[in-house]
Design a protein around this motif. Structure first.
Motif, PDB file in Angstrom:
ATOM      1  N   VAL A  13      36.058  20.844  12.871  1.00 25.84           N
ATOM      2  CA  VAL A  13      34.903  21.307  13.111  1.00 25.84           C
ATOM      3  C   VAL A  13      33.983  20.404  13.517  1.00 25.84           C
ATOM      4  O   VAL A  13      33.120  20.655  14.619  1.00 25.84           O
ATOM      5  N   ASP A  31      32.332   9.489   8.968  1.00 28.28           N
ATOM      6  CA  ASP A  31      33.850   9.946   8.353  1.00 28.28           C
ATOM      7  C   ASP A  31      34.542   8.384   8.156  1.00 28.28           C
ATOM      8  O   ASP A  31      34.155   7.623   8.556  1.00 28.28           O
ATOM      9  N   LEU A  68      30.580  18.431   5.914  1.00 26.50           N
ATOM     10  CA  LEU A  68      31.662  19.146   6.246  1.00 26.50           C
ATOM     11  C   LEU A  68      32.932  18.537   5.649  1.00 26.50           C
ATOM     12  O   LEU A  68      33.644  19.176   5.482  1.00 26.50           O
ATOM     13  N   HIS A  72      41.428  19.101   1.411  1.00 32.13           N
ATOM     14  CA  HIS A  72      41.824  20.687   1.579  1.00 32.13           C
ATOM     15  C   HIS A  72      43.242  20.820   1.550  1.00 32.13           C
ATOM     16  O   HIS A  72      44.120  19.813   1.858  1.00 32.13           O
ATOM     17  N   TYR A 135      41.310  23.806  -3.866  1.00 36.48           N
ATOM     18  CA  TYR A 135      40.217  23.593  -2.726  1.00 36.48           C
ATOM     19  C   TYR A 135      39.057  24.878  -2.733  1.00 36.48           C
ATOM     20  O   TYR A 135      37.962  24.409  -2.777  1.00 36.48           O
ATOM     21  N   LYS A 139      35.009  24.612  -3.549  1.00 35.98           N
ATOM     22  CA  LYS A 139      33.877  25.120  -2.724  1.00 35.98           C
ATOM     23  C   LYS A 139      32.671  25.936  -3.450  1.00 35.98           C
ATOM     24  O   LYS A 139      31.551  26.075  -3.042  1.00 35.98           O
ATOM     25  N   ALA A 165      38.280  28.265  12.047  1.00 34.10           N
ATOM     26  CA  ALA A 165      37.457  27.774  13.236  1.00 34.10           C
ATOM     27  C   ALA A 165      38.700  27.213  14.231  1.00 34.10           C
ATOM     28  O   ALA A 165      38.256  26.233  14.919  1.00 34.10           O
TER      29      ALA A 165
HETATM   30  N1  LIG Z   1      38.866  24.512  10.141  1.00 35.48           N
HETATM   31  C1  LIG Z   1      38.751  25.681   9.651  1.00 35.48           C
HETATM   32  O1  LIG Z   1      39.227  26.678   9.978  1.00 35.48           O
HETATM   33  C2  LIG Z   1      37.768  25.796   8.436  1.00 35.48           C
HETATM   34  C3  LIG Z   1      37.904  27.159   7.797  1.00 35.48           C
HETATM   35  C4  LIG Z   1      37.138  27.346   6.584  1.00 35.48           C
HETATM   36  C5  LIG Z   1      36.304  26.347   6.111  1.00 35.48           C
HETATM   37  N2  LIG Z   1      36.219  24.850   6.689  1.00 35.48           N
HETATM   38  C6  LIG Z   1      35.531  23.989   6.263  1.00 35.48           C
HETATM   39  O2  LIG Z   1      34.923  23.311   7.169  1.00 35.48           O
HETATM   40  C7  LIG Z   1      34.917  21.884   7.066  1.00 35.48           C
HETATM   41  C8  LIG Z   1      35.360  20.939   7.989  1.00 35.48           C
HETATM   42  O3  LIG Z   1      36.871  21.385   8.161  1.00 35.48           O
HETATM   43  P1  LIG Z   1      37.605  20.817   9.291  1.00 35.48           P
HETATM   44  O4  LIG Z   1      38.850  21.708   9.669  1.00 35.48           O
HETATM   45  O5  LIG Z   1      36.979  20.036  10.333  1.00 35.48           O
HETATM   46  O6  LIG Z   1      38.605  19.622   8.297  1.00 35.48           O
HETATM   47  P2  LIG Z   1      39.255  18.543   8.847  1.00 35.48           P
HETATM   48  O7  LIG Z   1      40.266  18.178   7.654  1.00 35.48           O
HETATM   49  O8  LIG Z   1      39.637  18.664  10.127  1.00 35.48           O
HETATM   50  O9  LIG Z   1      38.227  17.290   8.812  1.00 35.48           O
HETATM   51  C9  LIG Z   1      37.591  16.980   7.425  1.00 35.48           C
HETATM   52  C10 LIG Z   1      37.057  15.574   7.788  1.00 35.48           C
HETATM   53  O10 LIG Z   1      36.495  14.900   6.648  1.00 35.48           O
HETATM   54  C11 LIG Z   1      36.795  13.567   6.419  1.00 35.48           C
HETATM   55  N3  LIG Z   1      36.832  13.196   5.008  1.00 35.48           N
HETATM   56  C12 LIG Z   1      37.431  13.793   4.151  1.00 35.48           C
HETATM   57  N4  LIG Z   1      37.230  13.174   2.920  1.00 35.48           N
HETATM   58  C13 LIG Z   1      36.163  12.043   3.187  1.00 35.48           C
HETATM   59  C14 LIG Z   1      35.445  11.242   2.572  1.00 35.48           C
HETATM   60  N5  LIG Z   1      35.851  11.294   0.924  1.00 35.48           N
HETATM   61  N6  LIG Z   1      34.855  10.266   2.980  1.00 35.48           N
HETATM   62  C15 LIG Z   1      34.589  10.404   4.480  1.00 35.48           C
HETATM   63  N7  LIG Z   1      35.122  11.181   5.331  1.00 35.48           N
HETATM   64  C16 LIG Z   1      36.144  12.302   4.625  1.00 35.48           C
HETATM   65  C17 LIG Z   1      38.210  13.396   6.923  1.00 35.48           C
HETATM   66  O11 LIG Z   1      38.684  12.058   7.353  1.00 35.48           O
HETATM   67  C18 LIG Z   1      38.353  14.328   8.191  1.00 35.48           C
HETATM   68  O12 LIG Z   1      37.892  13.723   9.454  1.00 35.48           O
HETATM   69  C19 LIG Z   1      35.487  21.467   5.693  1.00 35.48           C
HETATM   70  O13 LIG Z   1      34.456  21.697   4.442  1.00 35.48           O
HETATM   71  C20 LIG Z   1      36.381  22.933   5.438  1.00 35.48           C
HETATM   72  O14 LIG Z   1      36.490  23.406   4.081  1.00 35.48           O
HETATM   73  C21 LIG Z   1      36.934  24.793   8.089  1.00 35.48           C
END
Ligand SMILES: NC(=O)c1ccc[n+]([C@@H]2O[C@H](COP(=O)([O-])OP(=O)(O)OC[C@H]3O[C@@H](n4cnc5c(N)ncnc54)[C@H](O)[C@@H]3O)[C@@H](O)[C@H]2O)c1
Length: 270
Positions: A13, A31, A68, A72, A135, A139, A165
């Motif tokens: 995202v 990150d 973000l 998960h 997870y 939230k 997304a």
């Molecule tokens: N992608 C989707 O379809 C979707 C759907 C529903 C909700 N979301 C929400 O959107 C947000 C982003 O999702 P995404 O798909 O980009 O996830 P992702 O796993 O691709 O990215 C998450 C990022 O967070 C970083 N991260 C995790 N824990 C960390 C920490 N303790 N310190 C520093 N960095 C950390 C990871 O390194 C990763 O780069 C999340 O909160 C997710 O729950 C995403």
């Protein structure tokens, strides 16, 4: 130009949103993974949100936060969510209040409603939480923490329950809750800029056929999605009848999450 701190910026995202936000905001991209392809107006901040001192430093000088980052996964154990999802969110909210952050955006998920059957309601926007996983439970906590910080500290908070997304729509469940990056960026801008934001919960979804969420609150705040999920089907899109009736979770808002066993509190079940 105002500074927007984006946590988890190296993820799916964050990477998709950056091009839509960097013309308007100075982006501070946090990150624990490397941030690739930095552009003008972007700086990277490497570290882990489970370190409160690091979080505090990251927030200093940020006008707004887009949170973000999280742990998960369908079968994630509760213990694996405690530090990155509960503690880290509180570290951020505490630092935001301490340093006068003006807006806090929290990305939640449709999985907070994941246990509902898709035929249980016409639209699920206002249904009580029904988390489908540890997870999703984290939230629900994050949303409640945002509401608490708004009430107690007058920190405007904006919760976006993201649908799906991915770049393309993969199946008949996701087509009912998909979002493009462009539409999600529009919602983020509303969360950052709309003068009436106090504590809001909206849905991160584009126009969707047979939508699971009406997103009435987002629309009342001016959200006008530009994309329609039906125009973004993957080449191998699975129609409803081609989905596994049990394992795909096609009849539940949360899909396969709704049918997966909850792992034991501190570790995966063997
Ligand atoms: N992608 C989707 O379809 C979707 C759907 C529903 C909700 N979301 C929400 O959107 C947000 C982003 O999702 P995404 O798909 O980009 O996830 P992702 O796993 O691709 O990215 C998450 C990022 O967070 C970083 N991260 C995790 N824990 C960390 C920490 N303790 N310190 C520093 N960095 C950390 C990871 O390194 C990763 O780069 C999340 O909160 C997710 O729950 C995403």
């Amino acid at each position: 130009m105002q500074t927007l701190l984006i946590t988890g910026a190296a993820g799916i995202v964050g990477t998709a949103l950056r091009p839509y936000l960097r013309q308007k905001y100075q982006l501070r991209l946090l990150d624990r993974q490397p941030i690739l392809g930095l552009e003008a107006g972007e700086t990277a901040l490497a570290g882990d949100l489970t370190d409160p001192a690091f979080v505090n430093q990251a927030v200093v000088g940020s006008h707004a936060v887009l949170h973000l980052a999280c742990a998960h996964g369908t079968g994630i154990a509760f213990g694996s969510t405690v530090e990155p999802n509960y503690h880290a969110t509180l570290y951020l909210l505490e630092a935001a209040e301490r340093h006068g952050v003006q807006r806090f955006i929290f990305t939640s998920s449709h999985h907070v409603l994941g246990q509902y059957r898709t035929d249980a309601a016409e639209t699920f926007d206002d249904m009580p939480a029904a988390a489908d996983s540890y997870y999703a439970l984290s939230k629900v906590f994050g949303e409640a923490a945002c509401a608490a910080w708004t009430l107690r500290y007058k920190l405007p908070t904006f919760v976006i329950r993201i649908g799906n997304a991915d770049a393309k729509v993969s199946d008949a469940r996701r087509v009912r809750l998909w979002t493009s990056a462009r539409d999600l960026a529009q919602l983020v801008r509303i969360g950052l800029e709309h003068p009436q934001v106090n504590h809001e919960i909206v849905y991160g979804v584009s126009e969707c056929p047979d939508a699971l969420f009406s997103n009435a609150r987002a629309r009342a705040l001016g959200y006008a999605p530009q994309d329609n999920a039906a125009d973004h089907l993957a080449a191998d899109f699975l129609p409803y009848d081609a989905m596994d009736p049990v394992h795909s979770g096609r009849d539940h808002v949360g899909g396969s999450y709704a049918g997966a066993a909850l792992t034991a509190l501190l570790g995966a079940r063997s």
